[in-house]
Design a protein around this motif. Structure first.
Motif, PDB file in Angstrom:
ATOM      1  N   VAL A  25      60.220 -10.588 -27.489  1.00 17.70           N
ATOM      2  CA  VAL A  25      61.486 -10.304 -26.816  1.00 17.70           C
ATOM      3  C   VAL A  25      62.512  -9.870 -27.849  1.00 17.70           C
ATOM      4  N   LYS A  26      63.388  -8.954 -27.458  1.00 19.78           N
ATOM      5  CA  LYS A  26      64.480  -8.555 -28.346  1.00 19.78           C
ATOM      6  C   LYS A  26      65.682  -9.447 -28.063  1.00 19.78           C
ATOM      7  N   LEU A  27      66.289  -9.934 -29.122  1.00 21.34           N
ATOM      8  CA  LEU A  27      67.497 -10.745 -29.013  1.00 21.34           C
ATOM      9  C   LEU A  27      68.602 -10.031 -29.767  1.00 21.34           C
ATOM     10  N   GLU A  28      69.698  -9.783 -29.091  1.00 22.36           N
ATOM     11  CA  GLU A  28      70.870  -9.202 -29.743  1.00 22.36           C
ATOM     12  C   GLU A  28      71.678 -10.356 -30.331  1.00 22.36           C
ATOM     13  N   SER A  29      71.942 -10.302 -31.633  1.00 28.17           N
ATOM     14  CA  SER A  29      72.696 -11.394 -32.246  1.00 28.17           C
ATOM     15  C   SER A  29      74.162 -11.006 -32.401  1.00 28.17           C
ATOM     16  N   VAL A  30      75.020 -11.998 -32.156  1.00 24.29           N
ATOM     17  CA  VAL A  30      76.467 -11.799 -32.201  1.00 24.29           C
ATOM     18  C   VAL A  30      77.070 -12.917 -33.039  1.00 24.29           C
ATOM     19  N   LEU A  31      77.979 -12.538 -33.922  1.00 24.16           N
ATOM     20  CA  LEU A  31      78.695 -13.506 -34.741  1.00 24.16           C
ATOM     21  C   LEU A  31      80.160 -13.484 -34.335  1.00 24.16           C
ATOM     22  N   LEU A  32      80.681 -14.650 -33.968  1.00 25.70           N
ATOM     23  CA  LEU A  32      82.078 -14.757 -33.553  1.00 25.70           C
ATOM     24  C   LEU A  32      82.812 -15.768 -34.422  1.00 25.70           C
ATOM     25  N   GLN A  33      84.098 -15.555 -34.571  1.00 24.35           N
ATOM     26  CA  GLN A  33      84.986 -16.541 -35.182  1.00 24.35           C
ATOM     27  C   GLN A  33      85.961 -16.969 -34.100  1.00 24.35           C
ATOM     28  N   ALA A  90      63.243 -17.114 -24.731  1.00 28.21           N
ATOM     29  CA  ALA A  90      62.402 -15.915 -24.873  1.00 28.21           C
ATOM     30  C   ALA A  90      61.163 -16.006 -23.991  1.00 28.21           C
ATOM     31  N   SER A  91      60.551 -17.180 -23.932  1.00 30.19           N
ATOM     32  CA  SER A  91      59.332 -17.318 -23.126  1.00 30.19           C
ATOM     33  C   SER A  91      59.617 -17.116 -21.644  1.00 30.19           C
ATOM     34  N   ILE A  92      60.806 -17.489 -21.207  1.00 29.05           N
ATOM     35  CA  ILE A  92      61.164 -17.302 -19.797  1.00 29.05           C
ATOM     36  C   ILE A  92      61.678 -15.884 -19.553  1.00 29.05           C
ATOM     37  N   ALA A  93      62.357 -15.299 -20.535  1.00 29.18           N
ATOM     38  CA  ALA A  93      62.909 -13.947 -20.384  1.00 29.18           C
ATOM     39  C   ALA A  93      61.822 -12.881 -20.379  1.00 29.18           C
ATOM     40  N   LYS A  94      60.777 -13.075 -21.162  1.00 34.90           N
ATOM     41  CA  LYS A  94      59.778 -12.021 -21.381  1.00 34.90           C
ATOM     42  C   LYS A  94      59.164 -11.461 -20.103  1.00 34.90           C
ATOM     43  N   PRO A  95      58.613 -12.281 -19.204  1.00 31.49           N
ATOM     44  CA  PRO A  95      57.971 -11.684 -18.030  1.00 31.49           C
ATOM     45  C   PRO A  95      58.936 -10.948 -17.102  1.00 31.49           C
ATOM     46  N   TYR A  96      60.215 -11.260 -17.199  1.00 31.01           N
ATOM     47  CA  TYR A  96      61.218 -10.645 -16.329  1.00 31.01           C
ATOM     48  C   TYR A  96      62.014  -9.546 -17.039  1.00 31.01           C
ATOM     49  N   LYS A  97      61.704  -9.339 -18.325  1.00 26.57           N
ATOM     50  CA  LYS A  97      62.428  -8.360 -19.142  1.00 26.57           C
ATOM     51  C   LYS A  97      63.937  -8.617 -19.119  1.00 26.57           C
ATOM     52  N   ALA A  98      64.293  -9.894 -19.166  1.00 29.43           N
ATOM     53  CA  ALA A  98      65.705 -10.291 -19.164  1.00 29.43           C
ATOM     54  C   ALA A  98      66.287 -10.104 -20.566  1.00 29.43           C
ATOM     55  N   ASP A  99      67.589  -9.933 -20.626  1.00 27.81           N
ATOM     56  CA  ASP A  99      68.293  -9.742 -21.896  1.00 27.81           C
ATOM     57  C   ASP A  99      68.659 -11.090 -22.513  1.00 27.81           C
ATOM     58  N   ILE A 147      56.097 -15.182  -5.069  1.00 28.02           N
ATOM     59  CA  ILE A 147      56.643 -14.705  -6.335  1.00 28.02           C
ATOM     60  C   ILE A 147      57.932 -15.467  -6.615  1.00 28.02           C
ATOM     61  N   ALA A 148      57.995 -16.046  -7.796  1.00 26.70           N
ATOM     62  CA  ALA A 148      59.177 -16.824  -8.174  1.00 26.70           C
ATOM     63  C   ALA A 148      60.351 -15.885  -8.423  1.00 26.70           C
ATOM     64  N   ALA A 149      61.503 -16.338  -8.045  1.00 23.11           N
ATOM     65  CA  ALA A 149      62.725 -15.565  -8.302  1.00 23.11           C
ATOM     66  C   ALA A 149      62.982 -15.508  -9.800  1.00 23.11           C
ATOM     67  N   GLN A 150      63.561 -14.425 -10.231  1.00 20.17           N
ATOM     68  CA  GLN A 150      63.893 -14.279 -11.644  1.00 20.17           C
ATOM     69  C   GLN A 150      64.918 -15.344 -12.024  1.00 20.17           C
ATOM     70  N   PRO A 151      64.615 -16.175 -13.039  1.00 15.19           N
ATOM     71  CA  PRO A 151      65.527 -17.262 -13.387  1.00 15.19           C
ATOM     72  C   PRO A 151      66.870 -16.772 -13.946  1.00 15.19           C
ATOM     73  N   PHE A 152      66.852 -15.629 -14.621  1.00 17.83           N
ATOM     74  CA  PHE A 152      68.095 -15.043 -15.134  1.00 17.83           C
ATOM     75  C   PHE A 152      67.846 -13.597 -15.524  1.00 17.83           C
ATOM     76  N   ARG A 153      68.937 -12.816 -15.524  1.00 18.89           N
ATOM     77  CA  ARG A 153      68.873 -11.420 -15.965  1.00 18.89           C
ATOM     78  C   ARG A 153      69.346 -11.303 -17.406  1.00 18.89           C
TER      79      ARG A 153
END
Length: 153
Positions: free
Chosen positions: A82-90, A31-40, A5-11
């Motif tokens: 996958v859900k992506l939280e969007s953030v706008l910064l200045q 998103a394609s890499i996050a989906k199977p691991y339910k990463a944020d 089993i491959a290690a989760q590439p990121f949380r």
């Protein structure tokens, strides 16, 4: 023998959204890499504010174009399941803002895009944001360069 089993590439990954067409590629990849691991996934668009303007002046909030960048990223992630939280910064500096957001969010990955550009004279140009991120990010960094366009295009 069973496959290891491959290690989760990121949380949790911060994905830089620049508004460049390569941004959709970044979101799809993450998103394609996050989906199977339910990463944020956190999509961050940084509006650079010139030093001549107050940093708290609402430069970004009134822009329909900026909202479209965030909406496109959210929609692209949603299409990938996958859900992506969007953030706008200045900020005064895009690289510093991305690194700060990765630290604040305790991200273990920062994904940035690199347009294929050449300077006057034909040398490949990397800009100043990516070197800053590579030097200062406390987490892994993926740089995704867009393909070189064919000369006939």
């Amino acid at each position: 023998m069973p496959e290891p089993i491959a290690a989760q590439p990121f949380r949790r990954a911060v994905v830089a959204l620049s508004g460049h067409p390569n941004g959709t590629r970044l979101v799809r990849l993450a998103a394609s890499i996050a989906k199977p691991y339910k990463a944020d996934l956190i999509g961050v668009h940084v509006v650079e504010v010139d030093w001549s303007m107050p940093l708290d002046e609402d430069v970004a909030g009134r822009s329909e174009e900026i909202q479209q960048v965030l909406d496109l990223a959210e929609g692209t992630a949603e299409q990938a399941g996958v859900k992506l939280e969007s953030v706008l910064l200045q900020a005064r500096d895009v690289g510093a803002a991305l690194v700060d957001e990765a630290i604040e969010r305790e991200a273990d990955l920062l994904v940035v895009g690199l347009a294929y550009r050449t300077k006057f004279g034909g040398d490949f140009a990397i800009g100043r944001t990516i070197p800053y991120v590579l030097k200062n990010a406390p987490c892994a960094v993926w740089v995704v360069r867009e393909p070189i366009q064919e000369e006939s295009e």
